[in-house]
Structures are given as C-alpha cells and as structure tokens.
Write a protein that holds these residues in place. Structure first.
Motif, PDB file in Angstrom:
ATOM      1  N   THR A   2       6.968 -16.409  10.763  1.00  0.00           N
ATOM      2  CA  THR A   2       6.743 -16.169   9.340  1.00  0.00           C
ATOM      3  C   THR A   2       8.002 -16.526   8.538  1.00  0.00           C
ATOM      4  O   THR A   2       9.113 -16.537   9.069  1.00  0.00           O
ATOM      5  CB  THR A   2       6.391 -14.695   9.039  1.00  0.00           C
ATOM      6  OG1 THR A   2       7.557 -13.895   9.171  1.00  0.00           O
ATOM      7  CG2 THR A   2       5.302 -14.172   9.954  1.00  0.00           C
ATOM      8  N   THR A   4       9.844 -16.263   4.392  1.00  0.00           N
ATOM      9  CA  THR A   4       9.847 -15.501   3.145  1.00  0.00           C
ATOM     10  C   THR A   4       9.508 -16.435   1.982  1.00  0.00           C
ATOM     11  O   THR A   4      10.088 -17.510   1.847  1.00  0.00           O
ATOM     12  CB  THR A   4      11.231 -14.871   2.903  1.00  0.00           C
ATOM     13  OG1 THR A   4      11.535 -14.039   4.019  1.00  0.00           O
ATOM     14  CG2 THR A   4      11.231 -14.036   1.631  1.00  0.00           C
ATOM     15  N   THR A  12       9.354 -11.803  -6.820  1.00  0.00           N
ATOM     16  CA  THR A  12       8.745 -11.060  -5.708  1.00  0.00           C
ATOM     17  C   THR A  12       8.930 -11.821  -4.394  1.00  0.00           C
ATOM     18  O   THR A  12       8.727 -13.033  -4.347  1.00  0.00           O
ATOM     19  CB  THR A  12       7.237 -10.868  -5.969  1.00  0.00           C
ATOM     20  OG1 THR A  12       7.089 -10.314  -7.255  1.00  0.00           O
ATOM     21  CG2 THR A  12       6.607  -9.963  -4.928  1.00  0.00           C
ATOM     22  N   LEU A  14       7.678 -12.126  -0.372  1.00  0.00           N
ATOM     23  CA  LEU A  14       6.629 -11.722   0.559  1.00  0.00           C
ATOM     24  C   LEU A  14       6.668 -12.618   1.783  1.00  0.00           C
ATOM     25  O   LEU A  14       7.295 -13.677   1.761  1.00  0.00           O
ATOM     26  CB  LEU A  14       5.268 -11.755  -0.139  1.00  0.00           C
ATOM     27  CG  LEU A  14       4.934 -12.999  -0.963  1.00  0.00           C
ATOM     28  CD1 LEU A  14       4.200 -14.000  -0.102  1.00  0.00           C
ATOM     29  CD2 LEU A  14       4.087 -12.620  -2.169  1.00  0.00           C
ATOM     30  N   GLN A  15       5.994 -12.184   2.824  1.00  0.00           N
ATOM     31  CA  GLN A  15       6.020 -12.913   4.083  1.00  0.00           C
ATOM     32  C   GLN A  15       4.763 -13.769   4.237  1.00  0.00           C
ATOM     33  O   GLN A  15       3.672 -13.356   3.869  1.00  0.00           O
ATOM     34  CB  GLN A  15       6.092 -11.926   5.268  1.00  0.00           C
ATOM     35  CG  GLN A  15       7.368 -11.096   5.295  1.00  0.00           C
ATOM     36  CD  GLN A  15       8.607 -11.974   5.381  1.00  0.00           C
ATOM     37  OE1 GLN A  15       8.700 -12.837   6.256  1.00  0.00           O
ATOM     38  NE2 GLN A  15       9.546 -11.792   4.450  1.00  0.00           N
ATOM     39  N   CYS A  16       4.965 -14.963   4.784  1.00  0.00           N
ATOM     40  CA  CYS A  16       3.838 -15.883   4.983  1.00  0.00           C
ATOM     41  C   CYS A  16       3.997 -16.547   6.348  1.00  0.00           C
ATOM     42  O   CYS A  16       5.065 -17.060   6.677  1.00  0.00           O
ATOM     43  CB  CYS A  16       3.848 -16.926   3.866  1.00  0.00           C
ATOM     44  SG  CYS A  16       2.464 -18.066   3.906  1.00  0.00           S
ATOM     45  N   ALA A  25      -1.139 -15.681   1.254  1.00  0.00           N
ATOM     46  CA  ALA A  25      -0.081 -14.669   1.389  1.00  0.00           C
ATOM     47  C   ALA A  25       0.153 -13.967   0.052  1.00  0.00           C
ATOM     48  O   ALA A  25       0.312 -12.740  -0.002  1.00  0.00           O
ATOM     49  CB  ALA A  25       1.200 -15.324   1.883  1.00  0.00           C
ATOM     50  N   CYS A  26       0.158 -14.733  -1.028  1.00  0.00           N
ATOM     51  CA  CYS A  26       0.372 -14.136  -2.355  1.00  0.00           C
ATOM     52  C   CYS A  26      -0.766 -13.171  -2.691  1.00  0.00           C
ATOM     53  O   CYS A  26      -0.525 -12.017  -3.059  1.00  0.00           O
ATOM     54  CB  CYS A  26       0.457 -15.231  -3.420  1.00  0.00           C
ATOM     55  SG  CYS A  26       1.992 -16.166  -3.350  1.00  0.00           S
ATOM     56  N   ARG A  28      -2.899 -11.640  -0.851  1.00  0.00           N
ATOM     57  CA  ARG A  28      -2.969 -10.445   0.001  1.00  0.00           C
ATOM     58  C   ARG A  28      -1.828  -9.478  -0.268  1.00  0.00           C
ATOM     59  O   ARG A  28      -1.881  -8.324   0.124  1.00  0.00           O
ATOM     60  CB  ARG A  28      -2.979 -10.848   1.482  1.00  0.00           C
ATOM     61  CG  ARG A  28      -4.313 -11.420   1.885  1.00  0.00           C
ATOM     62  CD  ARG A  28      -4.287 -11.939   3.308  1.00  0.00           C
ATOM     63  NE  ARG A  28      -5.555 -12.587   3.616  1.00  0.00           N
ATOM     64  CZ  ARG A  28      -6.609 -11.955   4.127  1.00  0.00           C
ATOM     65  NH1 ARG A  28      -6.556 -10.683   4.409  1.00  0.00           N
ATOM     66  NH2 ARG A  28      -7.726 -12.621   4.353  1.00  0.00           N
ATOM     67  N   ASN A  29      -0.772  -9.971  -0.932  1.00  0.00           N
ATOM     68  CA  ASN A  29       0.360  -9.103  -1.245  1.00  0.00           C
ATOM     69  C   ASN A  29       0.381  -8.709  -2.717  1.00  0.00           C
ATOM     70  O   ASN A  29       1.422  -8.297  -3.245  1.00  0.00           O
ATOM     71  CB  ASN A  29       1.671  -9.777  -0.854  1.00  0.00           C
ATOM     72  CG  ASN A  29       1.874  -9.725   0.653  1.00  0.00           C
ATOM     73  OD1 ASN A  29       2.272  -8.698   1.198  1.00  0.00           O
ATOM     74  ND2 ASN A  29       1.556 -10.807   1.345  1.00  0.00           N
ATOM     75  N   PRO A 101      -5.834  -7.175  -4.943  1.00  0.00           N
ATOM     76  CA  PRO A 101      -5.399  -7.980  -3.803  1.00  0.00           C
ATOM     77  C   PRO A 101      -6.570  -8.363  -2.905  1.00  0.00           C
ATOM     78  O   PRO A 101      -7.549  -7.620  -2.804  1.00  0.00           O
ATOM     79  CB  PRO A 101      -4.438  -7.067  -3.043  1.00  0.00           C
ATOM     80  CG  PRO A 101      -4.321  -5.813  -3.796  1.00  0.00           C
ATOM     81  CD  PRO A 101      -5.256  -5.836  -4.958  1.00  0.00           C
ATOM     82  N   ARG A 103      -8.392  -8.688   0.542  1.00  0.00           N
ATOM     83  CA  ARG A 103      -8.367  -7.965   1.819  1.00  0.00           C
ATOM     84  C   ARG A 103      -9.520  -8.434   2.690  1.00  0.00           C
ATOM     85  O   ARG A 103     -10.451  -9.086   2.222  1.00  0.00           O
ATOM     86  CB  ARG A 103      -8.514  -6.458   1.580  1.00  0.00           C
ATOM     87  CG  ARG A 103      -7.273  -5.808   0.957  1.00  0.00           C
ATOM     88  CD  ARG A 103      -7.593  -4.434   0.392  1.00  0.00           C
ATOM     89  NE  ARG A 103      -8.385  -3.626   1.321  1.00  0.00           N
ATOM     90  CZ  ARG A 103      -9.255  -2.691   0.943  1.00  0.00           C
ATOM     91  NH1 ARG A 103      -9.471  -2.439  -0.333  1.00  0.00           N
ATOM     92  NH2 ARG A 103      -9.933  -2.010   1.843  1.00  0.00           N
TER      93      ARG A 103
END
Ligand code: FES
Length: 340
Positions: A2, A4, A12, A14-16, A25-26, A28-29, A101, A103
């Motif tokens: 993954t 960043t 922001t 987030l992990q992808c 990824a965006c 879901r976060n 988000p 899901r």
C-alpha cells in the motif's frame, strides 16, 4: 503493497493498495471525489497528480486526452499508485449535502420480479443499512468477481433494502447469464456503494422535471419517493412544488409500474406522470421524451431537471430544456448504459 495518497487541497492522507484505484481508496475513506462511470470512460474523476508515480490504468483516450496526461492529469477511477502520491482534485461538496463513504454490503434477494419484458426488479434486503443520496448507484458483485453498476430505485429512508431495475442484455454475463438465469429469491448477494454524482438536491426548492428512459427511471423513482417522504413528514414543511415525471420507452409494455405512478398522481396533486412511447401507437401520447417535453414546456425556466437515460436521450433532452431556457446549473444528468 500500500501507498499513502495525499489529497489536496484538503491535505487528507489515506492508504491505497497497488491494485486499488485511487478513487476507490478516497471514497472508502470518506474523501469524496466527483465520479460517474468508475470505468475510465467519462472523465468525471479527472484530477492532477502533483507527486509520485501512478499506473494510468484503462483510461479511455477520449476521457483523458494525451495533452491532459502530459500536463499531469489522470483518471482516479482507473489510476493505481506505484509509490506515495499527492493528488489535487475537485473535493468540494455542495452545501447542504452529505456524501457517504463507499462500503461493502451483503444481503439476500427478497424480490426478483419481471416488471416488463426483459426488465427485472431486484430487491436486496441488506444485512446492514446503507446511507446514500437519492439518485446514486451501487456496484452489484457478480459470482465471477466482476461487478456492474445499477441505480438505486428505493429511497434513502428505506435504509435496509435496495431496489434495482435491471434490463436484460443479450449474452450479458450479469443479466442474461445471472440475474435472468439462476439468481433466485433467498440467494446471498454482495454489493458496494453508494457511488455517483447524480443525486437529489432537496434544498433546491423548485418544481422538478424528472426525465427518464428505460430503466434510467430508477434513480428518478428514488427521488420521487424522497419527495413523497418529505411531503408526509409531519414535522417538516411538506412539499409544495410540482413534480412532472416522464418515462420514455420504445414499446408500451415497457412502462413498468405504470399503475403505481398513476395512483400517486391521483393521490397527490403536485405529481404528474407522463409516459412517452416512441415506437408504437399507444393508449396515451406517442413520441420521445425530448419531443413531448418541448411540446409541454416551451418555457422551462424556474424548474430543476434530473435526466437519466441513454446518452442520445440525455443529449436531446438537454437540448430541449436549453431551448426552453433552462440552463445547465438547473440540470443534472446521468448518462446511463444498460449493464451487460
Ligand atoms: Fe468516469 Fe472515472 S472516468 S468516473
């Protein structure tokens, strides 16, 4: 592996994963980026890559021009990271709207009915409720691991069910091969959502034109049900604007749920239902939605329009509305392809 992703101008992080799209990824976060097709064809999710290497994925050269790519743009729905990446996107959300988000959801098939020739209503009872805005869509997972987008026809307040209207496509893996062949009430299904930038703005208190063709009616039904709930809400101020819904189909037997719409129109004086049958004489008016609309609304200013249908229908309907002096800021559109 993954990486960043830093999303500017929010800052922001987030992990992808390397096999995950940056858009996924965006979403879901809880970082909402505009998107529509999620398959690299519409260009809605274009963003600048400020730093870091990406794989551009299956980006259509029409949606992402070579010159745009050279200037650092990429399509976030198909781009995947190869190292830590900084992007800058259009992250602004309209005032008064909450974006939820994305899901994963699991559920059970509760209803699977043929509501018109080659059109099925699929209602999935969800194991956990889903939050979304009327007009958005889900990705339904197929048994082979692939997925297909379907607009949600149920309303956001019916949180533990999603209703989808599914048109059969000849030789379609998802439709002819599954939903119309083998899928049954009681089966377990999985899906993800909510997706899409086509959603109802209840805060814009104006008369509504809901313009759909085929199963493109689905997201408009969700909007209609939401308006009905606003009217019925005892604490609220109710709903005081006209809502006119057009449903365009080729043959009259494609007018699914006709009686249901007609009953609502009989009960609620703000609602009008206008079926439009283009390819045969029918008990009602004949013609395509853009033509009937132009006839009924030589002046459309003051309305807010939501259009969902195939690209030709959407384009012609846009044109009819603009000719009637309704401008793009008052028109929301969803170009809709029947999923195979
Ligand atoms: Fe359509 Fe990415 S190209 S959402």
């Amino acid at each position: 592996e993954t990486h960043t992703i830093t999303v500017e101008p929010l800052g922001t992080e987030l992990q992808c994963r390397e096999d995950q799209s940056i858009l996924d990824a965006c979403l879901r976060n809880g970082v909402w980026l505009p998107h529509a097709c999620t398959h690299g064809t519409c260009g809605t999710c274009k963003a600048e890559v400020l730093e870091g290497a990406i794989d551009y994925g299956d980006a259509s050269p029409y949606a992402l021009l070579e010159s745009e790519r050279a200037e650092g743009a990429a399509l976030m729905c198909v781009a995947t990271p190869r190292e830590d990446v900084v992007i800058e996107g259009d992250v602004e959300i309209e005032e008064g709207i909450t974006m939820y988000p994305v899901r994963d959801f699991s559920g059970t098939v509760e209803v699977l009915d043929e509501i018109a020739p080659d059109v099925r209503r699929l209602i999935v009872k969800l194991d956990e409720p889903m939050d979304f805005n009327a007009g958005q869509y889900v990705q339904l997972n197929l048994p082979d691991g692939d997925n297909r987008p379907y607009s949600i026809a149920s309303a956001p307040h019916e949180r533990d069910r999603v209703e989808l209207h599914i048109k059969r496509t000849e030789n379609g893996v998802a439709t002819a091969g599954w939903v119309f062949d083998g899928l049954a009430v009681g089966d377990a299904v999985t899906l993800s959502g909510p997706y899409g930038k086509f959603y109802f703005r209840p805060g814009r208190e104006k008369p509504l034109l809901l313009l759909g063709s085929g199963t493109g009616l689905a997201p408009l039904v969700s909007i209609l049900k939401t308006v009905m709930a606003i009217e019925d809400d005892e604490d609220g101020d109710g709903w005081e604007h006209e809502v006119v819904m057009y449903h365009g189909v080729a043959l009259e037997n494609g007018l699914y749920d006709r009686q249901w719409f007609q009953d609502i129109a009989d009960e609620r004086d703000w609602f009008t239902y206008r079926p439009a049958v283009s390819r045969e004489e029918c008990d009602g008016r004949q013609g395509r939605v853009p033509a009937l609309l132009a006839e009924d609304f030589p002046r459309a200013g003051g309305n807010v329009a939501y259009i969902c249908g195939n690209p030709a229908m959407v384009e012609d309907t846009m044109r009819a509305l603009m000719k009637a002096r309704l401008f793009p800021r008052d028109i929301y559109r969803e170009d809709f392809f029947d999923a195979a």
